[in-house]
Structure formats: C-alpha cells, structure tokens
Design an enzyme around this catalytic site. Structure first.
Site, PDB file in Angstrom:
ATOM      1  N   ASP A 274       0.858  -1.155   0.000  1.00 52.80           N
ATOM      2  CA  ASP A 274       0.000   0.000   0.000  1.00 52.80           C
ATOM      3  C   ASP A 274       0.915   1.231   0.000  1.00 52.80           C
ATOM      4  OD1 ASP A 274      -3.194   0.619   1.661  1.00 52.80           O
ATOM      5  OD2 ASP A 274      -2.112   1.738   0.103  1.00 52.80           O
TER       6      ASP A 274
HETATM    7  C1  GLC Z   1      -4.324   4.334  -0.232  1.00 53.79           C
HETATM    8  C2  GLC Z   1      -5.201   3.171   0.176  1.00 53.79           C
HETATM    9  C3  GLC Z   1      -5.294   2.089  -0.858  1.00 53.79           C
HETATM   10  C4  GLC Z   1      -5.160   2.694  -2.237  1.00 53.79           C
HETATM   11  C5  GLC Z   1      -3.741   3.226  -2.353  1.00 53.79           C
HETATM   12  C6  GLC Z   1      -3.501   3.930  -3.703  1.00 53.79           C
HETATM   13  O1  GLC Z   1      -3.659   4.829   0.881  1.00 53.79           O
HETATM   14  O2  GLC Z   1      -4.905   2.564   1.425  1.00 53.79           O
HETATM   15  O3  GLC Z   1      -6.553   1.432  -0.680  1.00 53.79           O
HETATM   16  O4  GLC Z   1      -5.404   1.723  -3.244  1.00 53.79           O
HETATM   17  O5  GLC Z   1      -3.394   4.094  -1.290  1.00 53.79           O
HETATM   18  O6  GLC Z   1      -4.301   5.066  -3.784  1.00 53.79           O
END
Ligand code: GLC
Length: 712
Positions: A274
């Site tokens: 993430d």
């Molecule tokens: C965010 C979220 C995740 C998302 C990623 C890209 O912090 O936790 O669900 O897909 O970053 O935006």
C-alpha cells in the site's frame, strides 16, 4: 538484440524468462519501483533507464478523499512511448488507478453494492468500470477491497463488502471476474487487486491504520477467507495492508505474505505494497532505516514498492552486498513481468485516444448504475406508507440536506465521476411527484417546520456526507450528523407522517428514527444514478430488495458488533433483563440484524427441509402473500454444534435471490458441500467435523427456527 520475449505465441512464463535473462540488476530493481503520477515531462530519464515498472495515478496518500484532475489518455500514451520506444528493453508500464466503484459512471459504494447480495450485478458494474478505465489507459485497479470489520467508527467500511466472509468473498470474486474477464490480455480487461491483505478492518478503536491484535486462527476463519476466494478466482494482484498483526507489520510479514498467500495458497500473481507501506516499516519502528525496510519488505514477499522509493534506492546495493538474495529479487521481478505479459500490454501498450468518448458514461452504463443503486436500497421499516402514490394531489414535503446533493451521492473513493452528470434526488423525484408536492431546502429549520405544517407527509433525505467517510475518516459516534435528528424530531412533532431516507458510508445508529418514522430507507451513497434509483423505489417503479450486509447497531458503544460472533462461555441473553447481557444501559441486540431488509411483498417461509449427508441438501418454500411482486434474498445459515475451536453462533452459508409475483410460491434448494461446513482448527489445518449442525433458511440472520442435521 533478439527480443524473443515479444513473441506472443509463447506463454507469459516463457516470455518472462527470456526477458529476465537480458535484464541488468538496475533494470530488475526498476520493475519493482512504483512512483505515483509518472509523466513524460518529469520522468523521461527514469523511463529511458528502465527505472520505473508501474505507476499509479492518484492525488496523494489518501486519494479517496481528494479529487485530482483525472487521467488523460494522451499523457498515458506519452509515458508508454518513452518506456517502449526509448528504453533498452522496451518494457511498458502497467498503469494503475483506484477505480473502486466505477470510473466516470459511478456505482453505489461497495458497501451499498454488497446490500444487493447479487454477484451478477456486482460483476456487471466492475465490467463497465473496466471498459471506462481502460479507455484512458488504465490497466490495473486497486479493487476489490474485502476487509472484514464490525466497527463502523472505521471510515473504510464504506469500501468493504460487509461483515460476512462468504458474502464478501463471493462479491469480491465477482468483481475480479468483471474487471479481468477470462482473458486478462484483452484491451478492455484490467488487472484486479485484492486488498487490504490482511486484518486492516480490525484496527483498534476503529482508528484507521491502528494496531491489530488477532490470532492466525481467527484471521483464517474470517478475514483471510475472501482473499482465498479471490486467489482461487485468479486475482492478478494483492495489496498488503498498513497494519501490523500481533506486532509484525504486514509489509514485513513473511508468515502471511509468503508462507500463506504465496506458498500455501500458491498465489502466482504479484503483491503490491500500500502507499509507502514498505517505507512505513520504519515508522512501525521495526526497521532502522529505509534500506532495512527494503530488505524486510522483499524478504516478506512484497513485490512492488508503491511510492516509498525504498526498493529503488537500496535493493541494488543490498543484492550486491549479498544482504538480499538475487533469487528473491528475481522472484519478485518474474511476478511483475508475468503480470505485464498476462495483461497483454507488450502487444497493446497504447490506447486509442478516441475510445473514451465512445464508451465512457454511456446510457447503457448509466442504466446499469441505476439498477445497481435501486437494488442496493434497504427498506428497514414501512408501516404501509410506501410506495408513495405518483402524480398525487396529496400534499407532501420533500426536504433534507441531501435532497439536492450531487457529488455527495458518489460517496468516498470516487476519482473520476462528474458532479454535473449526477441525477440528484430532487431531480429523480420530479418524474413521480404530483401537484401536491413541494420541496423546501433544509437551510433553516423554521422554514422546514412551517412547510411541514402545511402537508400530511414529509420525506426527509438525511445522513452522512462522504467528507466523513472513507480513508482516515474514523468517527467516535454513529449518530446522524449534527442537527439532523433534532430537525426530524421537530418535524414529527408537527403530526405528519414521516419517511426518512438515510444516506451514508457506514452503519449509522438510528434508534429514534426506527421508532418514530413511518418508513425508513437506507440508501448508502448510491452513485451517479442515485436520485433516479431512490425515486424509483419510493414510488414503487422498482421494489426495494436490498438486505443489510452489516449489523446496524443501536449506538457506537456497541462497536464492534457483528452477527457471526463466536460462542462464549456465557451467552448473551438478548432479553431486556440483561441477564448475562453485556451492557447495563442498552439492549445487546442490534437495531437491525445482518441480512435484514423488507420488500413491497410479504414473504412467508415454510417447509424447511434438510436431506442427505455429504453433500447435504436443504430446501424451503417461499410464498409471496402480498399484493405486489418482490425480490426475496433467501438466506442459509449454519452452526457447527461442537467444534475444535469456538465457532460463530451462526454463519452465512449460501443465499439465493428469488423473484416472486404476488401470490406466487417457489421451492428454493441449496446444496451444501463439505467445503462450506469446514473451518480452520487450532492446528491451522482445514477440517470438517462429523456430528450435529443446526441450519436456518430465513429472510435474515435473526429470523427462523433451526433444523438439525448430522454429518457422518
Ligand atoms: C491508499 C489506500 C489504498 C489505495 C492506495 C492507492 O492509501 O490505502 O486502498 O489503493 O493508497 O491510492
């Protein structure tokens, strides 16, 4: 150079080996690096050097809360041209974006889609989202999210598919199929991403990103199940989650990423961190610095490093120093290259720049969004006032803070919907309201009350704005936003009949409304066609069919609260006497149970039967004794009477969506094979017990009488 890997007659695995053999250490590391918002203007040098493998288009660390300027297909093509035509190996980028519940045509938030209990409808929505997103060059999206939680203080419950692992797993797998189809190399197929693996929804106190204390057995029997279902459905990628599990950050968690997901489940796709998750191993204070974090992340099994830059900055040196095995690096690079070959982007790296105008926001897509929104609406109470009469002279007042809302109907994680394309509730209602209807904005309660005194019925559209829903938006109360309840109470005190439509990205606690309103419709955040869908159901053009995918609590004080809690040594007696109850100041029972929802019909269940042993077959006769046709969600629950670990007091096994004309009866049959009765025991092994089981077939998780069967 002989670019044999470009031969599309070879398998992705063969092509991967041919390409990997040509790559330098620096180029290998480059494939694992995922910066955000790569552009031809700013990143040409890195692209030419092969130092970027994938990219995401996102406004920042909490992209779901901040709108950006969207994705321009021309800009995506420009980036790809440099990567393909000006770098040594010509490896295209896989471009990603959070297409969580629709791209330009916005569907209900995933929690609302879960309320449809309709895998076909969810798959359709994902398919159309993929058609629209791929038309702007997106080849990968970070959905479905399937975090299991019972705590609605946590804002990200809005993105989830509810509290039950069977419902969430089946709908998540449907989303994977809709996005990827059975040919991921097709230009309008996009790679899916099962997230957030794992346990993120158990953040203590519902405080986003917080610590998670959970044993492997409870994770295996709940939170891991939908992910396993998605792996079996062929999901191309998995995203690791921000939390720790019992002290080990998931991004450094070899047990869950490598031993369970990659080894035990034989997941052959790629794991993406993430946002900055690898770098945040340092913030967890489990890594001394970014180099240590990079080592831990790769060893744990994280293949792509979203945004932190740890891999790009340190993996070459770590491999050269022998601190990280080149085999581990090659395994990660193989997964990324194979993903790209499976996605067909070596064959079609560029996107037709006229395609978006042809497919995006089409009437067909909007019709599907409207059907999905209508099916997501859950009728919680109806004393007979609904459906309202269309074109009536009856004096009704339409009001509420969300009556004229447009982008608020999108809900959280809507990056590419267009507010000017939303059908507001007020607009949707105009198709049905008659001369007796008038609307008054909620701006001053005196005006609302003055208008209420002139009518017989008030329809109020209240609830949560997406600004307090989604990522990093935890709250301590589940009450309606400030001031709304008081105005509703004042309206009711005028002596009118009151219909309340509640919108929100989570369970809201509605004890007064449940007691005093004449009808209650739960509408989540319904998307681009929300206004039409709500009007269709209020006036009976479409019957309500939604069922709660969550447990609606009486108050935040009950959180977390789920129907499938495990047996305890002192069961909760839900009677008011509170004996063995858990609270002295509240009933322990929820306000509305998981699976609950009314229709405009009246359905009776009879003749529940269970036959056979392995597999077991169960059946029920459902009869619509009402005057209106309806869609019934027939649910099957089970309880393993004696198990090797504490098991849920009741758990969803299966369900069927049944159309019933007025007066019609239908026998609904279910086959229950062993797999559905199994669970993970204390030894971590999957098992199915012989012995007694209780089984219910009912309209929700709190209804019906059990029948017993014995499994040999
Ligand atoms: C965010 C979220 C995740 C998302 C990623 C890209 O912090 O936790 O669900 O897909 O970053 O935006």
């Amino acid at each position: 150079m002989d670019k044999a890997w470009l031969d599309a007659t070879r398998t992705p695995a063969e092509r991967t080996e041919l390409l990997l053999a040509q790559m330098t250490l620096a180029e290998k590391v480059g494939q694992l690096h995922q910066p955000a918002n790569v552009s031809a203007a700013d990143d040409a040098e890195s692209l030419r050097a092969g130092r970027i493998g994938t990219s995401l288009s996102a406004s920042g660390a909490t992209a779901g809360n901040v709108r950006d300027e969207g994705v321009a297909v021309r800009a995506v093509n420009a980036v790809q041209r440099i990567a393909v035509e000006e770098s040594r190996l010509g490896i295209p980028l896989l471009m990603a974006r959070d297409v969580i519940h629709g791209h330009r045509t916005v569907f209900p938030i995933p929690l609302g889609q879960a309320a449809t209990w309709d895998a076909g409808l969810v798959e359709r929505g994902a398919r159309l989202a993929a058609v629209e997103a791929s038309a702007v060059g997106i080849g990968w999206t970070f959905t479905p999210m399937m975090d299991i939680t019972g705590d609605h203080r946590w804002g990200r419950v809005a993105e989830s598919l509810g509290e039950d692992p069977v419902l969430a797993g089946r709908l998540a797998a449907a989303t994977v199929r809709g996005l990827q189809t059975d040919d991921l190399s097709a230009p309008d197929a996009i790679a899916a991403c099962a997230k957030h693996y794992v346990g993120y929804g158990l953040a203590e106190g519902g405080r986003d990103y917080n610590s998670v204390t959970a044993g492997e057995n409870s994770l295996r029997n709940l939170q891991l199940r939908p992910f396993h279902e998605c792996v079996r459905a062929g999901v191309a990628t998995v995203m690791s989650s921000f939390n720790d599990i019992d002290g080990v950050p998931v991004h450094a968690n070899r047990r869950y990423l490598r031993e369970i997901l990659k080894d035990e489940w034989a997941f052959d796709g790629a794991i993406v961190s993430d946002w900055d998750g690898v770098g945040e191993i340092v913030q967890h204070r489990v890594a001394a610095d970014l180099a240590d974090a990079a080592r831990q992340g790769l060893e744990a099994g994280v293949d792509m490093d979203m945004v932190s830059g740890a891999y790009l900055a340190h993996l070459e040196q770590l491999v050269s120093d022998g601190a990280v095995s080149v085999d581990l690096l090659d395994d990660a690079v193989r997964r990324v290259l194979t993903l790209k070959f499976r996605c067909g982007i070596f064959e079609h790296p560029y996107t037709d720049e006229d395609l978006e105008a042809q497919v995006s926001g089409s009437d067909e897509h909007r019709a599907a969004a409207r059907s999905a929104a209508a099916a997501s609406l859950v009728l919680l109470k109806n004393d007979g006032i609904l459906p309202l009469a269309a074109a009536s002279d009856e004096r009704i007042l339409l009001t509420g803070p969300l009556l004229d809302a447009t982008d608020a109907l999108f809900g959280t994680w809507t990056l590419d919907g267009r507010a000017d394309e939303v059908v507001s509730i007020a607009d949707g209602l105009t198709r049905f309201t008659g001369p007796g209807a008038r609307s008054v904005p909620w701006t001053h309660s005196d005006q609302v009350l003055a208008a209420a005194r002139e009518v017989s019925t008030v329809v109020a559209f209240v609830g949560e704005h997406p600004v307090r829903s989604g990522e990093a938006n935890s709250i301590t109360t589940l009450d309606l936003p400030v001031g709304q309840l008081e105005t509703l109470q004042a309206i009711k005190a005028v002596g009118v009949r009151l219909v309340v439509v509640v919108l929100g990205g989570r369970a809201l606690s509605l004890p007064w409304i449940a007691e005093h309103a004449d009808a209650v419709l739960y509408a989540w955040h319904p998307g681009s066609e929300g206004g039409n869908a709500i009007a269709d159901v209020l006036f009976g053009a479409v019957g309500p069919r939604g069922r709660l995918p969550i447990t609606l609590p009486r108050s935040a004080g009950q959180q977390p609260l789920v129907y499938n809690h495990r047996s305890t040594g002192r069961p909760i007696a839900l009677a008011r006497d509170g004996q063995w109850g858990r609270y002295q100041d509240s009933l322990s029972a929820p306000l509305y149970p998981f699976g609950f929802g009314l229709t405009y019909g009246s359905v009776e269940y009879s003749g529940v039967m269970v036959q056979g042993a392995s597999p077991v077959t169960a059946s029920v006769v459902v009869t619509n004794t009402g005057d209106l046709a309806c869609t019934e969600v027939v649910q099957v629950y089970v309880r393993d009477e004696v198990a090797a670990v504490t098991r849920p007091v009741k758990e969803l096994l299966d369900w069927a969506v049944v159309e019933l004309a007025a007066g019609a009866s239908q026998t609904v049959r279910f086959t229950i094979d062993d797999e559905r009765l199994g669970y993970y025991g204390p030894d971590g092994r999957f098992r199915v017990d012989p012995g007694e089981f209780a089984l219910w077939i009912a309209p929700d998780s709190a209804s019906g009488e059990p029948v017993s069967f014995t499994r040999a």
